[in-house]
Write an enzyme that holds these catalytic residues in place. Structure first.
Site, PDB file in Angstrom:
ATOM      1  N   LYS A  69       0.890  -1.144   0.006  1.00  0.00           N
ATOM      2  CA  LYS A  69       0.208  -0.093   0.003  1.00  0.00           C
ATOM      3  C   LYS A  69       0.755   0.994   0.119  1.00  0.00           C
ATOM      4  CE  LYS A  69      -3.750   2.374   0.414  1.00  0.00           C
ATOM      5  NZ  LYS A  69      -3.701   3.090  -0.708  1.00  0.00           N
ATOM      6  N   LYS A  93       4.935   1.830   8.936  1.00  0.00           N
ATOM      7  CA  LYS A  93       3.832   3.331   9.250  1.00  0.00           C
ATOM      8  C   LYS A  93       2.368   2.009   8.988  1.00  0.00           C
ATOM      9  CE  LYS A  93       3.038   6.268   6.514  1.00  0.00           C
ATOM     10  NZ  LYS A  93       3.227   7.839   5.795  1.00  0.00           N
ATOM     11  N   LYS A 105       4.990   1.852  -2.447  1.00  0.00           N
ATOM     12  CA  LYS A 105       5.561   3.494  -2.904  1.00  0.00           C
ATOM     13  C   LYS A 105       5.496   3.316  -4.635  1.00  0.00           C
ATOM     14  CE  LYS A 105       4.558   7.701  -0.628  1.00  0.00           C
ATOM     15  NZ  LYS A 105       3.691   7.927   0.385  1.00  0.00           N
ATOM     16  N   THR A 189      -5.282  12.529   5.883  1.00  0.00           N
ATOM     17  CA  THR A 189      -4.154  12.651   6.540  1.00  0.00           C
ATOM     18  C   THR A 189      -3.634  13.224   7.122  1.00  0.00           C
ATOM     19  OG1 THR A 189      -2.965  12.340   4.570  1.00  0.00           O
ATOM     20  CG2 THR A 189      -1.639  13.522   6.023  1.00  0.00           C
ATOM     21  N   ASN A 220      -2.408  20.341   0.258  1.00  0.00           N
ATOM     22  CA  ASN A 220      -3.909  19.456   1.241  1.00  0.00           C
ATOM     23  C   ASN A 220      -3.665  19.093   2.512  1.00  0.00           C
ATOM     24  OD1 ASN A 220      -6.151  17.355   0.497  1.00  0.00           O
ATOM     25  ND2 ASN A 220      -4.808  16.206   0.729  1.00  0.00           N
ATOM     26  N   SER A 357      -7.256   5.354   3.351  1.00  0.00           N
ATOM     27  CA  SER A 357      -7.400   4.792   2.186  1.00  0.00           C
ATOM     28  C   SER A 357      -7.584   3.069   2.763  1.00  0.00           C
ATOM     29  CB  SER A 357      -5.646   4.540   1.509  1.00  0.00           C
ATOM     30  OG  SER A 357      -5.469   5.813   0.925  1.00  0.00           O
TER      31      SER A 357
END
Length: 433
Positions: A69, A93, A105, A189, A220, A357
């Site tokens: 992810k 994480k 990533k 986030t 953002n 997510s």
């Protein structure tokens, strides 16, 4: 710090935490290197008829706890080493938050602001064409990152659907709501970071009205977080973007700053060409000056390696909440610790994005979608619970919060790796029934 040393620097956090864990040698060996790394060339026909080839990357660092992810970053400085480092951080994480994912990533070396919308779409679809066999809802799930957004995620999902010849919304998160995206994902986030800040600062008797805040990064995450903190009564005295920042000792009117920021870009443009430092009502300052302000809370919400051994001695904030990935180097960590500064690490503070997510992935696969209040309540419950666990580890072992977060994550990763069998199991017969 050069890109070549990013992963090495990131790995030092792992070494520090391993001193306080008892995971198997097999688990330690498994976590030293990325599982799979892919480097692709993406040919794009430009609007002027020329052909330009871009370099793209996708790394799956570890999938012991579930499919990979991680986001996809568009930036001129994207490199394989950077993507590997980000995948490394994502691994820990996801484990720290108890999510059933591994770390991954992706990225493309490109200045997205230099592309037209049509060129941007061709590039995004070309990236999926190149990595389609490498991703999937049970293998590796994409998401937005620096300079990517819901529109780009929608293009990517659509291209994957075309290639696979069936609708597969769970391959990408951070999509438009109309294409199966989750409510609350865009602000996730920032919302997660706010929940951590609101849960942790009272432990130090910090009340919002008496707490000054500086935020580096007004995209953002940083922009939404600034507005959340302003609404809660915090004194946000400085914010910045890639071009510079503004400062007002009495506190900024964040909604006004955000409106001015938004007004500098066309309403249909995917990217912002403006800068918060174009606002004339406040004093101007550089990003470096913002980091050194005498404030209670410093929030790096831009790119990695912003706080280094060079500027760490000049950091005056009492608390640092890392909303960016890897904004503080390991050398800087030691200096900040010696100064008594509490650093709440990225793998906790900015985990709201990957958590929602996960919620989006679950909703896609079940076909049941949640209202915004339910999404935010689930996020708050999970991230605050994990923050309290990490706080307790730091207190009980007298270690920095970053080390505590890695101890928490490594314990979960070690359990998952050991469940498949270790040297001790096979050689010594431990675990026999």
């Amino acid at each position: 710090m050069t890109n070549d040393s990013l992963l090495l620097d990131a790995s030092q956090r792992l070494e520090q935490a391993l001193k306080y864990t008892s995971i198997s040698e097999d688990a330690i060996e498994s976590l030293k290197f990325p599982q799979t790394s892919l480097n692709v060339s993406i040919p794009v026909r430009m609007d002027d008829g020329s052909l330009q080839v871009f370099q793209g990357y996708r790394v799956r660092y570890d999938d012991t706890r579930g499919p990979g992810k991680g986001g996809v970053r568009y930036h001129p400085n994207v490199s394989m080493d950077e993507v590997q480092s980000l995948a490394f951080w994502m691994t820990f994480k996801c484990a720290a938050l108890g999510l059933p994912f591994g770390g991954a990533k992706g990225g493309i070396t490109v200045n997205p602001k230099a592309l037209s919308r049509l060129e941007l779409e061709r590039l995004s679809r070309g990236y999926i064409d190149a990595i389609a066999d490498f991703i999937g809802p049970d293998v590796d799930i994409l998401a937005p990152d620096v300079y990517t957004n819901s529109m780009i995620m929608g293009w990517m999902m659509d291209e994957y659907n075309i290639i696979r010849r069936h609708i597969c919304p769970a391959v990408v998160t951070g999509k438009p709501i109309s294409m199966g995206g989750s409510l609350g994902r865009e602000a996730a986030t920032a919302m997660g970071a706010y929940f951590v800040i609101a849960a942790m600062l009272p432990k130090f008797d910090q009340v919002p009205q008496a707490t000054t805040v500086a935020i580096q990064g007004f995209g953002n995450a940083g922009g939404i977080l600034a507005e959340l903190m302003f609404a809660a009564g915090y004194q946000v005295v400085a914010v910045s973007d890639s071009k510079g920042g503004i400062y007002a000792k009495q506190g900024l009117d964040i909604p006004s700053v955000r409106r001015r920021k938004e007004a500098t870009r066309g309403i249909q443009e995917p990217y912002c060409d403006g800068s918060v430092c174009e606002t004339k009502d406040y004093d101007l300052l550089t990003n470096e000056e913002l980091l050194k302000l005498d404030v209670d809370v410093l929030i790096p919400a831009a790119l990695e390696n912003q706080i280094t051994e060079v500027n760490a001695p000049d950091i005056k904030a009492k608390f640092i909440f890392e909303v960016a990935n890897g904004p503080t180097t390991s050398a800087a960590d030691k200096i900040l610790e010696s100064k008594g500064i509490y650093v709440f690490p990225d793998i906790l503070v900015n985990a709201g994005g990957v958590t929602v997510s996960y919620f989006e992935w679950v909703q896609n696969r079940s076909g049941l979608y949640w209202v915004l209040e339910e999404v935010n309540q689930r996020l708050k419950s999970r991230i605050v619970e994990e923050a309290e666990h990490i706080w307790a580890i730091a207190r009980d072992l007298t270690v920095p919060l970053r080390t505590a977060a890695y101890i928490h994550a490594i314990s979960r990763l070690g359990e998952a790796i050991s469940a498949k069998g270790t040297r001790d199991y096979y050689v010594n017969g431990h675990g026999k029934h």
